[in-house]
Design a protein around this motif. Sequence first.
Motif, PDB file in Angstrom:
ATOM      1  N   ALA A  42       0.894  -1.283   0.000  1.00  0.00           N
ATOM      2  CA  ALA A  42       0.088  -0.045   0.002  1.00  0.00           C
ATOM      3  C   ALA A  42       0.885   1.134  -0.160  1.00  0.00           C
ATOM      4  CB  ALA A  42      -0.972  -0.144   1.288  1.00  0.00           C
ATOM      5  N   MET A  43       2.010   1.312   1.075  1.00  0.00           N
ATOM      6  CA  MET A  43       2.848   2.452   0.924  1.00  0.00           C
ATOM      7  C   MET A  43       3.656   2.646  -0.431  1.00  0.00           C
ATOM      8  SD  MET A  43       4.093   2.963   4.640  1.00  0.00           S
ATOM      9  CE  MET A  43       5.079   4.289   4.188  1.00  0.00           C
ATOM     10  N   SER A  44       4.013   1.344  -1.062  1.00  0.00           N
ATOM     11  CA  SER A  44       4.671   1.513  -2.159  1.00  0.00           C
ATOM     12  C   SER A  44       3.749   2.290  -3.349  1.00  0.00           C
ATOM     13  CB  SER A  44       5.220   0.205  -2.627  1.00  0.00           C
ATOM     14  OG  SER A  44       5.915   0.028  -3.868  1.00  0.00           O
ATOM     15  N   ARG A  45       2.617   1.735  -3.424  1.00  0.00           N
ATOM     16  CA  ARG A  45       1.672   2.270  -4.559  1.00  0.00           C
ATOM     17  C   ARG A  45       1.440   3.995  -4.348  1.00  0.00           C
ATOM     18  NH1 ARG A  45      -3.563  -1.352  -6.048  1.00  0.00           N
ATOM     19  NH2 ARG A  45      -2.295  -3.207  -6.686  1.00  0.00           N
ATOM     20  N   THR A  49       9.483   4.429  -0.748  1.00  0.00           N
ATOM     21  CA  THR A  49      10.208   2.887  -0.618  1.00  0.00           C
ATOM     22  C   THR A  49       9.857   2.011   0.197  1.00  0.00           C
ATOM     23  OG1 THR A  49      12.131   4.175   0.354  1.00  0.00           O
ATOM     24  CG2 THR A  49      11.831   4.304  -2.166  1.00  0.00           C
ATOM     25  N   THR A  50       9.737   0.919   0.190  1.00  0.00           N
ATOM     26  CA  THR A  50       9.269   0.021   1.116  1.00  0.00           C
ATOM     27  C   THR A  50      10.401  -1.198   1.124  1.00  0.00           C
ATOM     28  OG1 THR A  50       7.738  -1.170  -0.229  1.00  0.00           O
ATOM     29  CG2 THR A  50       7.009   0.800   1.345  1.00  0.00           C
ATOM     30  N   LYS A  51      10.457  -2.195   2.053  1.00  0.00           N
ATOM     31  CA  LYS A  51      11.251  -3.314   2.102  1.00  0.00           C
ATOM     32  C   LYS A  51      10.359  -4.257   3.109  1.00  0.00           C
ATOM     33  CE  LYS A  51      15.650  -3.578   2.445  1.00  0.00           C
ATOM     34  NZ  LYS A  51      17.233  -3.376   2.708  1.00  0.00           N
ATOM     35  N   TRP A  52      10.341  -5.568   2.608  1.00  0.00           N
ATOM     36  CA  TRP A  52       9.627  -6.572   3.345  1.00  0.00           C
ATOM     37  C   TRP A  52      10.812  -7.591   3.665  1.00  0.00           C
ATOM     38  CZ3 TRP A  52       8.850 -11.551   2.328  1.00  0.00           C
ATOM     39  CH2 TRP A  52       7.929 -12.371   3.112  1.00  0.00           C
ATOM     40  N   VAL A  53      10.777  -8.129   4.774  1.00  0.00           N
ATOM     41  CA  VAL A  53      11.806  -9.294   5.073  1.00  0.00           C
ATOM     42  C   VAL A  53      11.037 -10.271   5.903  1.00  0.00           C
ATOM     43  CG1 VAL A  53      13.592  -9.810   6.633  1.00  0.00           C
ATOM     44  CG2 VAL A  53      13.666  -7.387   5.924  1.00  0.00           C
ATOM     45  N   GLY A  54      11.340 -11.368   4.997  1.00  0.00           N
ATOM     46  CA  GLY A  54      10.712 -12.752   5.443  1.00  0.00           C
ATOM     47  C   GLY A  54      11.378 -14.067   4.901  1.00  0.00           C
ATOM     48  N   ARG A  55      10.595 -15.055   5.147  1.00  0.00           N
ATOM     49  CA  ARG A  55      11.251 -16.607   4.833  1.00  0.00           C
ATOM     50  C   ARG A  55       9.992 -17.173   3.922  1.00  0.00           C
ATOM     51  NH1 ARG A  55      15.623 -18.458   7.763  1.00  0.00           N
ATOM     52  NH2 ARG A  55      15.434 -20.253   6.936  1.00  0.00           N
ATOM     53  N   GLN A  68       4.769 -11.132  -6.675  1.00  0.00           N
ATOM     54  CA  GLN A  68       3.721 -10.196  -6.515  1.00  0.00           C
ATOM     55  C   GLN A  68       4.377  -8.986  -5.783  1.00  0.00           C
ATOM     56  OE1 GLN A  68       1.008 -10.893  -8.109  1.00  0.00           O
ATOM     57  NE2 GLN A  68      -0.394 -10.640  -6.364  1.00  0.00           N
ATOM     58  N   LEU A  69       5.438  -9.264  -4.855  1.00  0.00           N
ATOM     59  CA  LEU A  69       6.128  -8.013  -4.260  1.00  0.00           C
ATOM     60  C   LEU A  69       6.823  -7.338  -5.328  1.00  0.00           C
ATOM     61  CD1 LEU A  69       7.354  -9.993  -0.939  1.00  0.00           C
ATOM     62  CD2 LEU A  69       5.608  -8.381  -1.008  1.00  0.00           C
ATOM     63  N   GLY A  70       7.530  -8.111  -6.319  1.00  0.00           N
ATOM     64  CA  GLY A  70       8.237  -7.620  -7.287  1.00  0.00           C
ATOM     65  C   GLY A  70       7.482  -6.544  -8.124  1.00  0.00           C
ATOM     66  N   ALA A  71       6.287  -7.027  -8.428  1.00  0.00           N
ATOM     67  CA  ALA A  71       5.365  -6.380  -9.451  1.00  0.00           C
ATOM     68  C   ALA A  71       5.015  -4.913  -8.590  1.00  0.00           C
ATOM     69  CB  ALA A  71       4.294  -7.218  -9.770  1.00  0.00           C
ATOM     70  N   GLU A  72       4.909  -5.089  -7.368  1.00  0.00           N
ATOM     71  CA  GLU A  72       4.443  -3.858  -6.611  1.00  0.00           C
ATOM     72  C   GLU A  72       5.550  -2.872  -6.132  1.00  0.00           C
ATOM     73  OE1 GLU A  72       1.426  -2.794  -6.264  1.00  0.00           O
ATOM     74  OE2 GLU A  72       0.602  -4.408  -7.411  1.00  0.00           O
ATOM     75  N   PHE A  73       6.730  -3.199  -6.592  1.00  0.00           N
ATOM     76  CA  PHE A  73       8.125  -2.465  -6.191  1.00  0.00           C
ATOM     77  C   PHE A  73       8.334  -2.492  -4.867  1.00  0.00           C
ATOM     78  CE2 PHE A  73       6.242  -0.593 -10.300  1.00  0.00           C
ATOM     79  CZ  PHE A  73       7.078  -0.888 -11.050  1.00  0.00           C
ATOM     80  N   VAL A  74       8.131  -3.445  -4.182  1.00  0.00           N
ATOM     81  CA  VAL A  74       8.369  -3.636  -2.733  1.00  0.00           C
ATOM     82  C   VAL A  74       9.646  -4.511  -2.682  1.00  0.00           C
ATOM     83  CG1 VAL A  74       8.080  -4.441  -0.506  1.00  0.00           C
ATOM     84  CG2 VAL A  74       6.013  -3.556  -1.911  1.00  0.00           C
ATOM     85  N   GLU A  75      10.774  -3.824  -2.227  1.00  0.00           N
ATOM     86  CA  GLU A  75      11.938  -4.543  -2.052  1.00  0.00           C
ATOM     87  C   GLU A  75      12.050  -5.699  -1.184  1.00  0.00           C
ATOM     88  OE1 GLU A  75      16.741  -3.806  -0.689  1.00  0.00           O
ATOM     89  OE2 GLU A  75      15.098  -2.171  -0.954  1.00  0.00           O
ATOM     90  N   GLY A  76      12.147  -6.990  -1.614  1.00  0.00           N
ATOM     91  CA  GLY A  76      12.173  -8.219  -0.604  1.00  0.00           C
ATOM     92  C   GLY A  76      13.506  -8.549  -0.372  1.00  0.00           C
TER      93      GLY A  76
END
Length: 325
Positions: A42-45, A49-55, A68-76
């Motif tokens: 939502a913030m990327s839209r 600039t946003t980053k999500w960290v996960g496994r 999906q994350l890449g398409a929404e320009f969220v850095e993973g």
Amino acid sequence: MEKVDLLTFGEAMVSLRSSGPLAQGGTLTTHMAGSEANVAVAMSRLGHTTKWVGRLGEDPHGEFIRRQLGAEFVEGQITVDPDRATGVMFLEQRTADVSRALYYRSGSAGSEISPLDLEPALAESATILHLTGITPALSANARMAFERAAAGAAAAGMMVSLDVNYRNKLWSREDAREVLSAVAGYAQIVIASEDELNLLAPKGSAAADSGSDAGVAGIAAELLALGVNEVVVKLGADGAEVYTLAGKFHVDAKAVSVVDTVGAGDAFTAGYLSAVVDGESIEARLVRGNTLGAFAVSTRGDWEGLPNRAELDLLSVQAMGSTQR
């Protein structure tokens, strides 16, 4: 590397949505779900600039989420776990007003996020570290990551945002209160619905046992005394309010046709934090939060119908039921 506006972490899952009772069969649609990922998207839209960290698991579900994350320009910043599967949830729309979630996430790749997974992102810093009360309910490792991230980010001068997001299918209120009340003091912004706020009340607080208006105000006052700057209370159809040392602020919700309430809280949080990053006033933060919440409930999906920055005024300038031509 330049720090991002928003850093967050947690579990992202594949959500398989049904438009009717699961027991009756029918078509399922595939979506990405997860509170923290929702906020990041939502913030990327909105241009942040946003980053999500996960496994994620080494499986098609994990690949779907990465795409999906890449398409929404969220850095993973993603660790692929070859031994654990990506979590899955089924979302059943049982009636027009009631949806039910069924989780298949116990022992998932995302549930085992650890402090080591977070170290690189925390070292790079962010304007806001956004936490939710979902992550520490997933496992002992996830709880440790949650607690260390809050303390470390606060010590490093990052703004810490904490959304309670209580899930009774993951842990009890007593367990949630023990963890979340201890971490709340690291946060500059805490976000909760009225029935969640007492999970943040300092241990032994008399206000923690009250769900009344006086209880909400009392808990907010205690949190402000701990050093929290803004206590944000989500009120659903009644809008939202914020308690600060300067007083209480309230903004009504936007009137829209409700079709899907899933993800509305995350959308509100993203709108509010977006306005924080932009340096907007408390009232403007509430307005933007309510705006994104209105988009969320009037479109289907956790985040798919959320606006870009150019569309933020769409609900204000466009008449209900009309077509923009």
